[in-house]
Design a protein around this motif. Sequence first.
Motif, PDB file in Angstrom:
ATOM      1  N   GLU A   1      -2.897   6.326   2.062  1.00  0.00           N
ATOM      2  CA  GLU A   1      -2.723   4.940   2.481  1.00  0.00           C
ATOM      3  C   GLU A   1      -3.462   4.741   3.797  1.00  0.00           C
ATOM      4  OE1 GLU A   1       0.787   2.369   4.649  1.00  0.00           O
ATOM      5  OE2 GLU A   1       1.395   3.881   3.196  1.00  0.00           O
TER       6      GLU A   1
ATOM      7  N   ASN B   1      -0.509   5.589   8.590  1.00  0.00           N
ATOM      8  CA  ASN B   1      -1.743   5.253   7.865  1.00  0.00           C
ATOM      9  C   ASN B   1      -2.962   5.011   8.745  1.00  0.00           C
ATOM     10  OD1 ASN B   1      -1.235   2.735   8.959  1.00  0.00           O
ATOM     11  ND2 ASN B   1      -0.444   1.867   7.061  1.00  0.00           N
TER      12      ASN B   1
ATOM     13  N   GLY C   1       3.786   6.705   5.205  1.00  0.00           N
ATOM     14  CA  GLY C   1       3.146   5.501   5.706  1.00  0.00           C
ATOM     15  C   GLY C   1       2.462   5.611   7.051  1.00  0.00           C
TER      16      GLY C   1
ATOM     17  N   LYS D   1       0.808  -1.220   0.000  1.00  0.00           N
ATOM     18  CA  LYS D   1       0.000   0.000   0.000  1.00  0.00           C
ATOM     19  C   LYS D   1       0.842   1.272   0.000  1.00  0.00           C
ATOM     20  CE  LYS D   1      -1.313  -0.686   4.890  1.00  0.00           C
ATOM     21  NZ  LYS D   1      -0.857  -2.080   5.032  1.00  0.00           N
ATOM     22  N   THR D   2       1.993   1.265   0.699  1.00  0.00           N
ATOM     23  CA  THR D   2       2.821   2.480   0.708  1.00  0.00           C
ATOM     24  C   THR D   2       3.359   2.767  -0.694  1.00  0.00           C
ATOM     25  OG1 THR D   2       3.474   2.033   2.995  1.00  0.00           O
ATOM     26  CG2 THR D   2       4.827   3.598   1.780  1.00  0.00           C
ATOM     27  N   THR D   3       3.848   1.719  -1.373  1.00  0.00           N
ATOM     28  CA  THR D   3       4.383   1.898  -2.731  1.00  0.00           C
ATOM     29  C   THR D   3       3.282   2.326  -3.697  1.00  0.00           C
ATOM     30  OG1 THR D   3       6.039   0.203  -2.279  1.00  0.00           O
ATOM     31  CG2 THR D   3       5.666   0.766  -4.587  1.00  0.00           C
TER      32      THR D   3
ATOM     33  N   THR E   1       0.496   3.838  -3.058  1.00  0.00           N
ATOM     34  CA  THR E   1       0.111   5.222  -2.744  1.00  0.00           C
ATOM     35  C   THR E   1       1.065   6.200  -3.426  1.00  0.00           C
ATOM     36  OG1 THR E   1      -0.856   4.543  -0.630  1.00  0.00           O
ATOM     37  CG2 THR E   1      -0.257   6.864  -0.838  1.00  0.00           C
ATOM     38  N   ARG E   2       2.364   5.904  -3.359  1.00  0.00           N
ATOM     39  CA  ARG E   2       3.352   6.760  -4.033  1.00  0.00           C
ATOM     40  C   ARG E   2       3.147   6.789  -5.546  1.00  0.00           C
ATOM     41  NH1 ARG E   2       8.513   8.126  -2.652  1.00  0.00           N
ATOM     42  NH2 ARG E   2       8.601   9.015  -4.739  1.00  0.00           N
TER      43      ARG E   2
END
Length: 412
Positions: free
Chosen positions: A114, A93, A91, A68-70, A72-73
């Motif tokens: 995220e 979140n 992150g 999810k962090t990647t 989101t980016r």
Amino acid sequence: MAGNSDPLTPRAKLAVTAGKAVAAASRAAGRGSGSVIGGRVALKLDPDLLARLAQNLDVVLVSATNGKTTTTRLIAEALRAAGPVVSNALGANMPAGITSALAGGSDAKYGVIEVDEKYLAGVARDTDPKCIALLNLSRDQLDRAAETRMLAENWREGLAGSKAVIVANADDPLVVWAASSSPNVIWVAAGQMWKDDAWSCPACGGVMQRPGDDWFCGECGFRRPTPTWALSGDHVLDPHGSAWPIHLQLPGRANKANAASSAAVAAVFGVPPQVALERMYQVQAVAGRYDVVQFQGRDLRLLLAKNPAGWLETFSLIDPPPTPVILSVNARGADGTDTSWLWDVDYTRLTGHPIFVIGDRKLDLAVRLEVANQHFQVCENLDQAVQMCPPGRIEVIANYTAFQDLRRRVGN
């Protein structure tokens, strides 16, 4: 939605100012970014602050166990083609961290957020998202996270009737079950390497059949929906059947899948796949993940893997043997204190690699590697492990707090 210029109420403005002041004090004291404590203070002063901050934004929520962090980016980069973006890129979140992030984006048009899986339904209620991306669900933090089917059920109930466009992974039965209560779903064939959390049907408990890439329940007829977007090798296939090349600096199949879902989200906001995918190339590393750093005259690549599904994906992208691999596992609060998940990871995939083991739970990991017939050495710390590695590049795989420890040690 976007474009309204409703000013924040005086109380909300006070909450934002107080939160920023507390965050700045926390940073000055060397206690991290301060975003969580700042957000908590702000929400105490105005419990409706998250909803107020989101009311002028077109919001995308991204939730999953892994990626999810990647993702989101990647979505944030793609949407910058259409206007200014505010995002919780580091992150944080849960509601406090999300509130802090949005408080810093007064000129933004889009909010790309995220969200921890357990908080998705509540954050969706507060932020009235235009789009929600659901990537995957798998076992994680066994001591405190709900069992995966319960999480899927929470998503399903929390998103039922949502006005948001749901962009969901058609290859994960738990995600499909969760998204199926929503009237407007875009299905993406993003793949699923880890299948051990979806052998029974989330709808009826029957046994799932998995011929090839397909899946269905032989008892109740619950089955994989037909996707309109798909990851196909190094391309994203859009709903018109056009294939768009994926050019990423991030490694591995999992990140191509993240890019496919991100392209589908960008299209909801009118950003065409070619533009979205070209912009995703800008992302080199995500909060230190995938960074290659120099340390003691060696090149270390830092890889984060927090749970069995994440370790499986990470093993698929490391350099082939005999590249040395350093593994670091902690079991602090943010990791989950139960390390029994180590037994769900197939460590035979590391056969042929020299393995060096560090971290708070290095002995738990050593027992697991012993049973998997792997050759390894237990080391006191990163410095000792690097000194014992043969020359050349080193792959370093760590879970959450172990990864933060590594970044501090290598000055990243």
